[in-house]
Design a protein around this motif. Sequence first.
Motif, PDB file in Angstrom:
ATOM      1  N   SER A 191       0.853  -1.197   0.000  1.00 43.03           N
ATOM      2  CA  SER A 191       0.000   0.000   0.000  1.00 43.03           C
ATOM      3  C   SER A 191       0.881   1.237   0.000  1.00 43.03           C
ATOM      4  O   SER A 191       1.999   1.222   0.527  1.00 43.03           O
ATOM      5  N   ARG A 192       0.322   2.291  -0.542  1.00 44.46           N
ATOM      6  CA  ARG A 192       1.031   3.566  -0.552  1.00 44.46           C
ATOM      7  C   ARG A 192       0.027   4.678  -0.240  1.00 44.46           C
ATOM      8  O   ARG A 192      -1.110   4.644  -0.735  1.00 44.46           O
ATOM      9  N   MET A 193       0.432   5.610   0.565  1.00 44.65           N
ATOM     10  CA  MET A 193      -0.439   6.749   0.867  1.00 44.65           C
ATOM     11  C   MET A 193       0.383   8.034   0.824  1.00 44.65           C
ATOM     12  O   MET A 193       1.477   8.098   1.390  1.00 44.65           O
ATOM     13  N   ASN A 194      -0.156   9.033   0.165  1.00 43.90           N
ATOM     14  CA  ASN A 194       0.452  10.366   0.180  1.00 43.90           C
ATOM     15  C   ASN A 194      -0.549  11.326   0.777  1.00 43.90           C
ATOM     16  O   ASN A 194      -1.770  11.185   0.564  1.00 43.90           O
ATOM     17  N   GLU A 195      -0.064  12.306   1.483  1.00 38.94           N
ATOM     18  CA  GLU A 195      -1.006  13.274   2.048  1.00 38.94           C
ATOM     19  C   GLU A 195      -0.347  14.627   2.259  1.00 38.94           C
ATOM     20  O   GLU A 195       0.867  14.748   2.351  1.00 38.94           O
ATOM     21  N   ASP A 196      -1.216  15.610   2.333  1.00 36.42           N
ATOM     22  CA  ASP A 196      -0.799  16.996   2.493  1.00 36.42           C
ATOM     23  C   ASP A 196      -1.773  17.593   3.491  1.00 36.42           C
ATOM     24  O   ASP A 196      -2.918  17.856   3.160  1.00 36.42           O
ATOM     25  N   VAL A 197      -1.302  17.790   4.716  1.00 32.15           N
ATOM     26  CA  VAL A 197      -2.228  18.066   5.813  1.00 32.15           C
ATOM     27  C   VAL A 197      -2.048  19.471   6.361  1.00 32.15           C
ATOM     28  O   VAL A 197      -0.927  19.957   6.510  1.00 32.15           O
ATOM     29  N   THR A 198      -3.174  20.102   6.665  1.00 30.45           N
ATOM     30  CA  THR A 198      -3.149  21.412   7.306  1.00 30.45           C
ATOM     31  C   THR A 198      -4.011  21.370   8.563  1.00 30.45           C
ATOM     32  O   THR A 198      -5.155  20.917   8.518  1.00 30.45           O
ATOM     33  N   GLY A 199      -3.439  21.836   9.648  1.00 24.74           N
ATOM     34  CA  GLY A 199      -4.204  21.949  10.885  1.00 24.74           C
ATOM     35  C   GLY A 199      -4.378  23.408  11.261  1.00 24.74           C
ATOM     36  O   GLY A 199      -3.425  24.192  11.205  1.00 24.74           O
ATOM     37  N   LYS A 200      -5.607  23.756  11.623  1.00 26.34           N
ATOM     38  CA  LYS A 200      -5.889  25.125  12.073  1.00 26.34           C
ATOM     39  C   LYS A 200      -6.134  25.089  13.572  1.00 26.34           C
ATOM     40  O   LYS A 200      -6.919  24.264  14.051  1.00 26.34           O
ATOM     41  N   ALA A 201      -5.481  26.018  14.281  1.00 23.44           N
ATOM     42  CA  ALA A 201      -5.589  25.981  15.736  1.00 23.44           C
ATOM     43  C   ALA A 201      -5.494  27.387  16.318  1.00 23.44           C
ATOM     44  O   ALA A 201      -5.198  28.349  15.610  1.00 23.44           O
ATOM     45  N   LYS A 202      -5.768  27.449  17.610  1.00 19.79           N
ATOM     46  CA  LYS A 202      -5.397  28.634  18.361  1.00 19.79           C
ATOM     47  C   LYS A 202      -4.376  28.183  19.399  1.00 19.79           C
ATOM     48  O   LYS A 202      -4.420  27.037  19.868  1.00 19.79           O
ATOM     49  N   ALA A 203      -3.451  29.100  19.721  1.00 20.01           N
ATOM     50  CA  ALA A 203      -2.380  28.690  20.629  1.00 20.01           C
ATOM     51  C   ALA A 203      -1.867  29.895  21.392  1.00 20.01           C
ATOM     52  O   ALA A 203      -1.965  31.041  20.928  1.00 20.01           O
ATOM     53  N   ILE A 204      -1.318  29.610  22.558  1.00 21.01           N
ATOM     54  CA  ILE A 204      -0.585  30.651  23.276  1.00 21.01           C
ATOM     55  C   ILE A 204       0.727  30.870  22.524  1.00 21.01           C
ATOM     56  O   ILE A 204       1.463  29.923  22.274  1.00 21.01           O
ATOM     57  N   ASN A 205       0.943  32.123  22.133  1.00 24.06           N
ATOM     58  CA  ASN A 205       2.147  32.409  21.354  1.00 24.06           C
ATOM     59  C   ASN A 205       3.375  32.120  22.214  1.00 24.06           C
ATOM     60  O   ASN A 205       3.611  32.806  23.224  1.00 24.06           O
ATOM     61  N   PRO A 206       4.161  31.113  21.831  1.00 27.16           N
ATOM     62  CA  PRO A 206       5.318  30.774  22.675  1.00 27.16           C
ATOM     63  C   PRO A 206       6.362  31.886  22.710  1.00 27.16           C
ATOM     64  O   PRO A 206       7.191  31.928  23.613  1.00 27.16           O
ATOM     65  N   LEU A 207       6.321  32.783  21.730  1.00 24.30           N
ATOM     66  CA  LEU A 207       7.284  33.883  21.711  1.00 24.30           C
ATOM     67  C   LEU A 207       6.812  35.061  22.563  1.00 24.30           C
ATOM     68  O   LEU A 207       7.603  35.947  22.892  1.00 24.30           O
ATOM     69  N   ASN A 208       5.516  35.062  22.873  1.00 22.11           N
ATOM     70  CA  ASN A 208       4.971  36.147  23.689  1.00 22.11           C
ATOM     71  C   ASN A 208       3.762  35.628  24.455  1.00 22.11           C
ATOM     72  O   ASN A 208       2.612  35.940  24.138  1.00 22.11           O
ATOM     73  N   PRO A 209       3.995  34.802  25.472  1.00 19.85           N
ATOM     74  CA  PRO A 209       2.895  34.107  26.148  1.00 19.85           C
ATOM     75  C   PRO A 209       1.863  35.055  26.744  1.00 19.85           C
ATOM     76  O   PRO A 209       0.691  34.698  26.866  1.00 19.85           O
ATOM     77  N   GLY A 210       2.251  36.267  27.093  1.00 22.39           N
ATOM     78  CA  GLY A 210       1.319  37.190  27.725  1.00 22.39           C
ATOM     79  C   GLY A 210       0.285  37.752  26.771  1.00 22.39           C
ATOM     80  O   GLY A 210      -0.710  38.358  27.203  1.00 22.39           O
ATOM     81  N   ALA A 211       0.479  37.549  25.477  1.00 25.12           N
ATOM     82  CA  ALA A 211      -0.422  38.144  24.492  1.00 25.12           C
ATOM     83  C   ALA A 211      -1.692  37.325  24.282  1.00 25.12           C
ATOM     84  O   ALA A 211      -2.571  37.707  23.519  1.00 25.12           O
ATOM     85  N   GLY A 212      -1.796  36.171  24.942  1.00 26.24           N
ATOM     86  CA  GLY A 212      -3.005  35.345  24.804  1.00 26.24           C
ATOM     87  C   GLY A 212      -2.957  34.487  23.553  1.00 26.24           C
ATOM     88  O   GLY A 212      -1.898  34.266  22.948  1.00 26.24           O
ATOM     89  N   PHE A 213      -4.146  34.016  23.159  1.00 27.30           N
ATOM     90  CA  PHE A 213      -4.225  33.109  22.007  1.00 27.30           C
ATOM     91  C   PHE A 213      -4.015  33.841  20.689  1.00 27.30           C
ATOM     92  O   PHE A 213      -4.482  34.965  20.510  1.00 27.30           O
TER      93      PHE A 213
END
Lengths: 346, 226
Positions: free
Chosen positions: A160-182
């Motif tokens: 079997s062979r599988m190819n994929e191209d995946v995109t995930g959409k999220a909200k996150a605490i900015n690791p570069l500026n955690p105080g700025a919120g999501f």
Amino acid sequence: MSTSVTDKLRVGAQLYDRNLGQLGQYHPSLDWAVADYRFKSWFGVRGGKVKTTLGLYNDTQDLDFLRTFALLPQSVYPTDLRDATIAHLGGDVYGSLSLKHRLGGLAYTAYAGHRSDSIYGGVAYLAAQYQVYFSSYGGLQYGGDLRWNTPLKGLLIGISRMNEDVTGKAKAINPLNPGAGFVPYSAISKADWADQFYGEYTAGKLRIDSEYRRFVHDEQDQTADIVLVEIYDDVRGWYVSGSYRVTKRLALGYYYSRYSVTSVAGGLLAPYAPHQTDTSLPANHVYDKVISARVDLRRCWNVKVEGHFMNGYEYSSYPNGFYPQVNPQGFKPNTNALVVKTGFNF
Amino acid sequence: MKCPKVLLLAAGLTIFASVDSVAGDVKVIANASVKADTISAADLKRVFLEEKSSLDGSHVEPLLEKEGRAHEAFLQEYLGMSEDDLQSYYQTLLFTGRGFMPKVLGSDAEVVAYVARTQGAIGYVSSAASAEGVKTLAIGVPSSNAERKLITRVEPDYPDTLKRLNIGGTVRLRVSISAKGNVEDVELLGGNPILGESAAAAVKKWVYAAGRSRTIAEVSILFDGR
């Protein structure tokens, strides 16, 4: 449920729901919904949400009554990542044909569509520990499967062979500026692929299976236009399993499952995600020895008791069963697990 | 004593280059809409495993018998599966959206009646069951060189004792025919051995039209014990 509309056209659909630890959480989803038109035995098409053919058991992994084991080998069929491969919204072409000169038979499937993961699956759950909360995760998926029922009675081999191209959409605490919120966050894989090779041999009450899967995952995580991290995961798993039906009501089984990951990271957050290249370390592998017994109390009711004796816990950017949220004291090199499972089918 | 009720089913009509397998206890029947008169054992398996849905251009749909000797013989000789394995197989098709659960009926009579009235239906019943209103399919691999015409046919004796006890059924023979048309060898493939002996003795006297080479034929002879 399914029904035949004409001689060649069949339609059907099925719902799926589960609650497995922190996964699933009883959010039902459409398992499959298919219109299937078979022109000839060697050529048919089906469209809709279609179960993906990948290796021996991907499309039947939820059908517990089919096998002796309570858990399929997690090196190849990780139950926490079921969503990643289970189905695609798109279409298949498929068929089977007998080969001349008693050379057995071939069956093929080729498919393309859109993979859509539940946000209650393993990828989203692993990301949540970093305060990254996905609202969607999926993308293009295409591939094929070719299997040969060989002239040797009971022997099937395939690829079997599988190819994929995946995109995930999220909200996150900015690791570069955690105080700025999501902030908006996305995880984009450039060109993931999986190859799987497999064989199955059945003789009377004996069944022997073996599969190998290699999965390459190349992901780039970013917030706004800033690339936070680029991760290259090389996931390799294989197993050998044997099961034997001792009596009409009792079957015994054993498998050895071996899983390893190498992971290389780049980008701004790379210092926090050191390279993992030594697969002999417990953090980079899971070796699982499994013994299992299945008792069929009725034709429609079975009980399974299974022991897992694992070495390693594989903890990297790609999940495989071990999650820090449910192991706050950390992981140990060896883990034993007892699985007791009962199932009804009708 | 010669019995007028000895019927030749496919004698001399169905010639095969080779024969995959036969079952003495079961025969395969189909609705009259099914064009094929023969089906290979491999295709029969594929039809019942829903890998193949047509025969000679006709749509076919498998039908199962719930239990009994015919069902067991069919599973063993043609599908090579146990009842549990077969049920699991169909459930796999059903739960993955790849197929359906075939209709299951409880007796030979129900199967014959359903097949007779349902376009495309294909099923199996015990050899002794009446096949009224349906066609019986011969099992084998069709020959690449055309069938050999039967010129001289000798009817087999129906032994008195068996006749009186209503013991009958279908006898299946593999017949080796020389290029000149003589029957060189007869092998009993299935059915009552005493009836088989009688049938073989008769078939050895048959004469076919000359051909280009030696061929193998499968011959089915029904001794109607009713």
